[in-house]
Design an enzyme around this catalytic site. Structure first.
Site, mmCIF file in Angstrom:
data_model
loop_
_atom_site.group_PDB
_atom_site.id
_atom_site.type_symbol
_atom_site.label_atom_id
_atom_site.label_comp_id
_atom_site.label_asym_id
_atom_site.label_seq_id
_atom_site.Cartn_x
_atom_site.Cartn_y
_atom_site.Cartn_z
ATOM 1 C CG PHE A 110 -41.207 88.391 43.058
ATOM 2 C CD1 PHE A 110 -40.130 89.263 43.202
ATOM 3 C CD2 PHE A 110 -41.161 87.164 43.706
ATOM 4 C CE1 PHE A 110 -39.022 88.914 43.979
ATOM 5 C CE2 PHE A 110 -40.068 86.810 44.492
ATOM 6 C CZ PHE A 110 -39.002 87.682 44.614
ATOM 7 C CB ILE A 111 -40.820 84.593 39.665
ATOM 8 C CG1 ILE A 111 -40.903 84.234 41.156
ATOM 9 C CG2 ILE A 111 -39.880 83.638 38.948
ATOM 10 C CD1 ILE A 111 -41.499 82.853 41.423
ATOM 11 C CE1 TYR A 120 -52.925 80.515 47.964
ATOM 12 C CE2 TYR A 120 -51.993 79.496 49.917
ATOM 13 C CZ TYR A 120 -51.827 80.105 48.685
ATOM 14 O OH TYR A 120 -50.571 80.286 48.177
ATOM 15 N NE ARG A 168 -51.929 76.722 54.751
ATOM 16 C CZ ARG A 168 -51.053 77.207 53.871
ATOM 17 N NH1 ARG A 168 -51.340 77.227 52.606
ATOM 18 N NH2 ARG A 168 -49.887 77.665 54.289
ATOM 19 C CE1 TYR A 193 -50.800 78.473 44.443
ATOM 20 C CE2 TYR A 193 -49.605 77.815 46.424
ATOM 21 C CZ TYR A 193 -49.606 78.318 45.137
ATOM 22 O OH TYR A 193 -48.423 78.691 44.545
ATOM 23 C CD1 TRP A 199 -37.952 80.523 45.706
ATOM 24 C CD2 TRP A 199 -38.024 81.274 43.597
ATOM 25 N NE1 TRP A 199 -37.703 79.454 44.880
ATOM 26 C CE2 TRP A 199 -37.747 79.885 43.583
ATOM 27 C CE3 TRP A 199 -38.126 81.962 42.391
ATOM 28 C CZ2 TRP A 199 -37.568 79.185 42.392
ATOM 29 C CZ3 TRP A 199 -37.949 81.266 41.206
ATOM 30 C CH2 TRP A 199 -37.663 79.896 41.212
ATOM 31 C CE1 TYR A 240 -52.968 84.742 55.595
ATOM 32 C CE2 TYR A 240 -52.406 83.462 57.540
ATOM 33 C CZ TYR A 240 -52.018 84.199 56.440
ATOM 34 O OH TYR A 240 -50.694 84.406 56.190
ATOM 35 C CE1 TYR A 280 -53.302 80.255 56.350
ATOM 36 C CE2 TYR A 280 -52.784 79.626 58.600
ATOM 37 C CZ TYR A 280 -52.367 79.997 57.343
ATOM 38 O OH TYR A 280 -51.033 80.101 57.067
ATOM 39 C CG ASP A 333 -49.180 77.332 58.356
ATOM 40 O OD1 ASP A 333 -48.796 77.001 57.214
ATOM 41 O OD2 ASP A 333 -48.720 78.298 58.974
#
Length: 387
Positions: free
Chosen positions: A27-28, A102, A179, A182, A212, A328, A332, A334
């Site tokens: 993508f980037i 993750y 999680r 990463y 992004w 997930y 997990y 966050d």
């Protein structure tokens, strides 16, 4: 081809360079390749396993030999060092960076983001080549404010939630919360790069992207990606919208995020490429602090924007809640919110994002609808016919 008479932020003429871009097919990478080819005289050695997102560039004869594709898996290919040697700059975009992985693929996640990146750093350092390495806003983990009571007055103090490259600590959850595999791998490779700079003179810039967003991001399950895959939040929501399904809010969608338009972000990267004296040795947040919403607010806005671009009515029940364990799997965790401080990138490169959240969602969802709507309908029809 772009004019050769281009100058950098210090008024010096920009000389054409050769860039080894690892992960150019993503993508980037696809947007960065477009930017470099259309606005600069630089050459690109595009390294990736897949080239679907840049096929339109590789097939365009007007670029001449300014972009060359090298199908290389950086895990085990001796050709990589040779490409880094002949390039002036290496941009490393390669990563496993999907939250669903993750928990379920923590070993692959750690190896991809740390072990596989080691040779890239080593080759750049040993051959005195400049490196722009893409990290992540996940590096910050949880904010200090997340450990305060919800009604605590200090929660309004930016020191407790604004993420600063040179000040904010990196706070991760316990080891069993995989999680954070990463973020931890990304932090360690950042520390290695920084140490190579301090001890061996490696010229580096580290980029920390804050969500992004734009055309060609991620995948739509069962259409241009695996049916069982779980992409990142915007692609997840796009998939639900294309299928006429409620958007799934993990744990109620209370986490807060900021989103920046890919074309704004790529402007920042080009400034880093062409202003090494201002970018070397720095870590840059690249995000839009003005585009902050909860995930629930994002879902509601996306449903409204998609209705506009598709002409379809918003569902009576546009969202449903699901638990993080259900969505997930085990392990997990966050972060509560991620707001980038923009002081350093503004001071060094004069960059600020321009595109509002509504406008970037409209651009992205228009692309998603035009590109995937018919394919999703066919996939649904085929599934129904076979069941």
């Amino acid at each position: 081809m772009a004019s050769m008479a281009r100058v950098n932020l210090d008024g010096n003429q920009i000389k054409p360079i050769t860039i080894c871009m690892i992960g150019a097919g993503g993508f980037i990478g696809s947007h960065l390749c477009e930017k470099l080819l259309s606005e600069t005289p630089h050459k690109i050695l595009a390294v990736d396993v897949y080239n679907d997102k840049i096929k339109h560039l590789l097939e365009n004869q007007s670029w001449g030999d300014r972009i060359q594709f090298h199908r290389i898996n950086i895990k085990h290919d001796s050709r990589l060092e040779g490409l880094i040697k002949i390039a002036d700059l290496t941009v490393n975009l390669a990563a496993i960076c999907t939250p669903a992985d993750y928990n379920t693929r923590p070993l692959d996640t750690i190896y991809s983001n740390f072990i596989d990146a080691l040779p890239v750093v080593k080759y750049c350092s040993e051959n005195a080549k400049r490196l722009i390495h893409f990290s992540t806003c996940e590096i910050y983990g949880k904010t200090i404010g997340s450990f305060l009571p919800k009604d605590h007055p200090l929660l309004q103090d930016p020191d407790f939630f604004l993420l600063k490259e040179d000040v904010s600590p990196c706070i991760f959850g316990p080891i069993e919360k995989q999680r954070w595999s990463y973020a931890c791998a990304k932090q360690l490779i950042e520390r290695l790069i920084y140490a190579e700079g301090a001890e061996n003179g490696l010229e580096f810039t580290i980029v920390r992207p804050f969500n992004w967003i734009g055309p060609r991001m991620d995948f739509i399950p069962g259409v241009d990606g695996p049916s069982e895959g779980v992409p990142r939040v915007l692609a997840c929501f796009s998939n639900n919208l294309l299928r006429g399904e409620p958007l799934k809010l993990v744990d109620g969608g209370h986490s807060q995020r900021t989103f920046v338009y890919i074309k704004d972000a790529i402007e920042a990267v080009l400034l880093m490429i062409e202003n090494p004296a201002r970018a070397n040795g720095h870590i840059f947040n690249v995000g839009n602090p003005h585009n902050e919403v909860t995930v629930k607010q994002l879902a509601e806005m996306m449903a409204e924007v998609y209705s506009k671009v598709s002409g379809e009515s918003v569902l009576e029940v546009p969202t449903i809640d699901v638990s993080s364990k259900e969505f997930y799997g085990e392990g997990y965790d966050d972060s509560d919110k991620r707001i980038p401080d923009m002081t350093i990138i503004n001071r060094q490169l004069g960059w600020n994002p321009k595109t509002s959240l509504w406008d970037l969602l409209e651009s992205t969802l228009t692309y998603q609808h035009r590109t995937y709507a018919e394919a999703v309908k066919k996939a649904i029809a085929q599934t129904s016919a076979s069941s």
